[in-house]
Design a protein around this motif. Structure first.
Motif, PDB file in Angstrom:
ATOM      1  N   ALA A   1      46.226  13.962  29.027  1.00  0.00           N
ATOM      2  CA  ALA A   1      45.437  14.499  27.923  1.00  0.00           C
ATOM      3  C   ALA A   1      45.879  13.973  26.558  1.00  0.00           C
ATOM      4  O   ALA A   1      45.993  14.734  25.612  1.00  0.00           O
ATOM      5  CB  ALA A   1      45.488  16.027  27.957  1.00  0.00           C
ATOM      6  N   THR A   2      46.153  12.657  26.451  1.00  0.00           N
ATOM      7  CA  THR A   2      46.341  12.064  25.127  1.00  0.00           C
ATOM      8  C   THR A   2      45.446  10.841  25.064  1.00  0.00           C
ATOM      9  O   THR A   2      44.964  10.362  26.093  1.00  0.00           O
ATOM     10  CB  THR A   2      47.796  11.610  24.908  1.00  0.00           C
ATOM     11  OG1 THR A   2      48.076  10.611  25.892  1.00  0.00           O
ATOM     12  CG2 THR A   2      48.769  12.749  25.064  1.00  0.00           C
ATOM     13  N   ASP A   3      45.259  10.316  23.851  1.00  0.00           N
ATOM     14  CA  ASP A   3      44.340   9.185  23.678  1.00  0.00           C
ATOM     15  C   ASP A   3      44.702   8.005  24.568  1.00  0.00           C
ATOM     16  O   ASP A   3      43.860   7.453  25.278  1.00  0.00           O
ATOM     17  CB  ASP A   3      44.353   8.739  22.218  1.00  0.00           C
ATOM     18  CG  ASP A   3      43.166   9.333  21.468  1.00  0.00           C
ATOM     19  OD1 ASP A   3      42.278   9.890  22.157  1.00  0.00           O
ATOM     20  OD2 ASP A   3      43.139   9.231  20.238  1.00  0.00           O
ATOM     21  N   SER A   4      45.987   7.629  24.529  1.00  0.00           N
ATOM     22  CA  SER A   4      46.355   6.411  25.255  1.00  0.00           C
ATOM     23  C   SER A   4      46.351   6.650  26.764  1.00  0.00           C
ATOM     24  O   SER A   4      45.924   5.778  27.532  1.00  0.00           O
ATOM     25  CB  SER A   4      47.714   5.905  24.788  1.00  0.00           C
ATOM     26  OG  SER A   4      48.627   6.969  24.736  1.00  0.00           O
ATOM     27  N   MET A   5      46.789   7.819  27.208  1.00  0.00           N
ATOM     28  CA  MET A   5      46.782   8.077  28.636  1.00  0.00           C
ATOM     29  C   MET A   5      45.348   8.222  29.151  1.00  0.00           C
ATOM     30  O   MET A   5      45.042   7.858  30.282  1.00  0.00           O
ATOM     31  CB  MET A   5      47.596   9.335  28.955  1.00  0.00           C
ATOM     32  CG  MET A   5      49.095   9.139  28.813  1.00  0.00           C
ATOM     33  SD  MET A   5      49.709   7.628  29.566  1.00  0.00           S
ATOM     34  CE  MET A   5      49.837   8.134  31.269  1.00  0.00           C
ATOM     35  N   ALA A   6      44.460   8.745  28.308  1.00  0.00           N
ATOM     36  CA  ALA A   6      43.052   8.821  28.709  1.00  0.00           C
ATOM     37  C   ALA A   6      42.504   7.422  28.947  1.00  0.00           C
ATOM     38  O   ALA A   6      41.741   7.183  29.884  1.00  0.00           O
ATOM     39  CB  ALA A   6      42.246   9.540  27.640  1.00  0.00           C
TER      40      ALA A   6
END
Lengths: 383, 232
Positions: free
Chosen positions: A349-354
């Motif tokens: 649930a973070t930008d880069s992991m998404a």
């Protein structure tokens, strides 16, 4: 709960719209010339900086000017980016047709040059560049013909003019100091202030539709419609479609393919410029802006199926919504604490992991449908 | 109308056309015959500008067209119907025909398809909104000739227009080409294997191993020549 979901969906669609706007230009250029333009993201960045400049010059006047500068900024950004794309096509890509790998590397180089240019551009540099251009033009029009148009002479002239122009620029910088040598933008991000009417929102039930995102969505719709009509109804659109499908036969019919290439490249670049304007409404504008978007934009083109407008639309929206669905952390919220999947989704649930999970999904999808969502069908493909 | 003189063409290092001379007089039909692989299509592609010769000259109406690109040659009045038709597959029949207008000089362009095209090829009228790539081979051939005529060419270059087409349509295409020559005074350069069509021409040139080996009036085209250069 429902409003959170709607909010996520809406955000996803607006991110998808930006991706779509950027991908449209890339898709028509790739479809027509088979050229992968790594500098496409930098053309977006140029569009965003154009928006910033127009905001500074006209927005500063205040009142009506500030409220409406955006409508001047959009066509200006289109024209500036289109001009940049035209120069790129004329001076770099034209010499590399039929060599996709070299084109990839060359345009990547151009993208690095453009990034550094924006970081360090100042008056001294501009004076030097303008002088260089003027000297080359003078040479071309007045001097070379008189001396018999020798090839080595034009090269010597260009290099000598470059040295002279660089010297003049450096000297001027020395003489007048910071007034000329201070970078226009610098490496830090600059902020575009949206007019008041784009800062609010339209209330809908218990949540607000942000006006800037609504604006981006309608901007994308208008561009999409315009592009569709241009390609389907105008004579140049017909020529572009013909050259895309059969270049040598189109030439034999009398279609000037060089002009078609230049026009298409300018159009695709212009769309990137408009996309840059849209991006500048979402966050701050910095020299790396293009890099953040280029990969996602490529994904849209690949997933949608090359040269397919409908595919690009669906792919852009899907990627945008998925990205927002994962990064906003709404899925763990929906599943509740007890569910074993909650931990998994929390992790992403973070930008880069998404981004990681979206790309993983794309890779799996392309295993199943290598030609994208909407591959070309019909007798012409089977043959 | 068209004059080709001592033309030499290479693909890389292999010598394809050897000192080819050929003339197409105004308003006449010239047929180029020869077996597969002797360089007929290469010659036509060189005339169109798709392949660049190493030596020799090509003149149209007395002016050299060697330095012109294919689209400029088309606008000089050469209409090209290539082998394999090369219909733009995902454009409609109507759009394919309209593309033929590109060869006309700027300013004199209409956006309508003249009725003569449909008189020559009635089948096209019923298929205007179909995609070109979905047509059958014979229909595509008629479309390709119609498209070339849209540009009002002075020289029509046809590459095996009867290849793989049923006999009745061959006769239709033959009749259409003859009617075009009579009504519009167009010169025609034709590559053809089908003997009946070959006999319609005014002059013939026979090719072998990249060179012209026989030529003359078609009425003098003897069985011997045919046996020697066409029979398998």
């Amino acid at each position: 709960m429902l409003s959170v979901l709607l909010d996520t969906l809406f955000d996803g669609i607006s991110i998808g719209s930006v991706l779509l706007l950027a991908a449209l230009g890339l898709a028509i250029v790739f479809g027509l010339m088979g050229v992968i333009n790594m500098a496409h993201g930098e053309l977006m960045m140029i569009g965003a900086y154009t928006m910033y400049l127009v905001q500074n010059s006209f927005g500063g006047l205040g009142g009506v000017w500030f409220e409406s500068y955006i409508f001047l900024a959009l066509p200006t950004a289109f024209l500036v980016a289109a001009l940049g794309g035209l120069m790129l096509e004329r001076w770099v890509i034209r010499y590399l047709y039929g060599r996709p790998l070299e084109t990839l590397l060359a345009t990547w180089g151009v993208s690095l040059i453009l990034q550094q240019f924006v970081r360090s551009v100042n008056w001294a540099m501009v004076i030097g560049l303008v002088l260089w251009g003027a000297l080359i033009l003078t040479g071309r029009l007045l001097v070379w013909p008189r001396w018999g148009n020798l090839p080595w002479m034009s090269r010597v002239w260009v290099i000598a003019a470059g040295a002279l122009a660089w010297g003049v620029g450096a000297l001027a910088g020395e003489r007048f100091g910071l007034a000329l040598e201070e970078p226009w933008f610098g490496a830090e991000g600059v902020d575009v202030n949206a007019p008041d009417w784009l800062q609010g929102g339209i209330p809908l039930g218990d949540f607000q539709l942000p006006a800037s995102r609504l604006f981006i969505i309608s901007l994308t719709s208008i561009c999409l419609l315009g592009l569709y009509l241009f390609l389907q109804k105008s004579p140049w659109g017909l020529r572009i479609r013909a050259v895309t499908q059969n270049r040598s036969m189109s030439a034999c019919l009398g279609i000037p393919t060089g002009t078609v290439d230049a026009l298409t490249f300018a159009l695709g670049s212009g769309l990137a410029g408009v996309a840059g304007c849209a991006v500048s409404l979402l966050g701050s504008v910095d020299p790396n802006l293009g890099q953040e978007y280029i990969v996602n934009t490529f994904m849209v083109v690949v997933v949608g199926g090359v040269g397919n407008l409908v595919g690009s639309v669906v792919a852009a929206m899907t990627i945008g919504i998925l990205q927002d669905l994962f990064s906003s952390g709404i899925l763990p919220l929906l599943l509740g604490d007890k569910n074993p999947l909650t931990g998994f989704f929390n992790f992403f649930a973070t930008d880069s992991m998404a981004k990681v999970i979206v790309f993983a999904l794309i890779i799996i999808f392309l295993q199943v449908r290598p030609a994208g969502m909407f591959p070309q069908k019909g007798r012409s493909v089977d043959a | 109308m068209l004059q080709v003189a001592s033309l030499d063409v290479y693909y890389g290092e292999s010598h394809i056309l050897r000192s080819v001379d050929l003339t197409v007089p105004p308003g006449q039909m010239v047929c180029l015959i020869g077996r597969n692989g002797v360089g007929k299509t290469t010659l036509l592609k060189t005339i169109m500008g798709l392949i660049h010769p190493r030596r020799g000259s090509i003149t149209l109406k007395g002016e050299s067209i060697l330095s012109l690109s294919p689209d400029q040659r088309a606008r000089q009045g050469i209409g090209y119907v290539p082998q394999g038709r090369e219909i733009i597959p995902r454009l409609t029949v109507e759009e394919n025909l309209l593309l033929g207008l590109e060869a006309r000089p700027r300013g004199s362009r209409s956006t309508k398809i003249p009725p003569e095209i449909f008189e020559l090829f009635p089948v096209l009228k019923t298929m205007l909104s179909r995609r070109g790539g979905d047509l059958s081979g014979g229909q595509q051939q008629q479309l390709a000739i119609g498209r070339a005529l849209m540009g009002q060419p002075q020289l029509l270059v046809l590459d095996e227009p009867t290849e793989g087409i049923q006999p009745s349509i061959i006769l239709e295409i033959e009749a259409a080409v003859r009617r075009i020559i009579e009504s519009q005074g167009v010169s025609v350069l034709l590559v053809e294997q089908h003997l009946h069509f070959v006999r319609q021409a005014d002059f013939y040139y026979a090719m072998q191993k990249g060179g012209i080996v026989a030529s003359g009036l078609t009425q003098n085209l003897s069985q011997d020549v045919i046996q020697q250069f066409l029979a398998v």
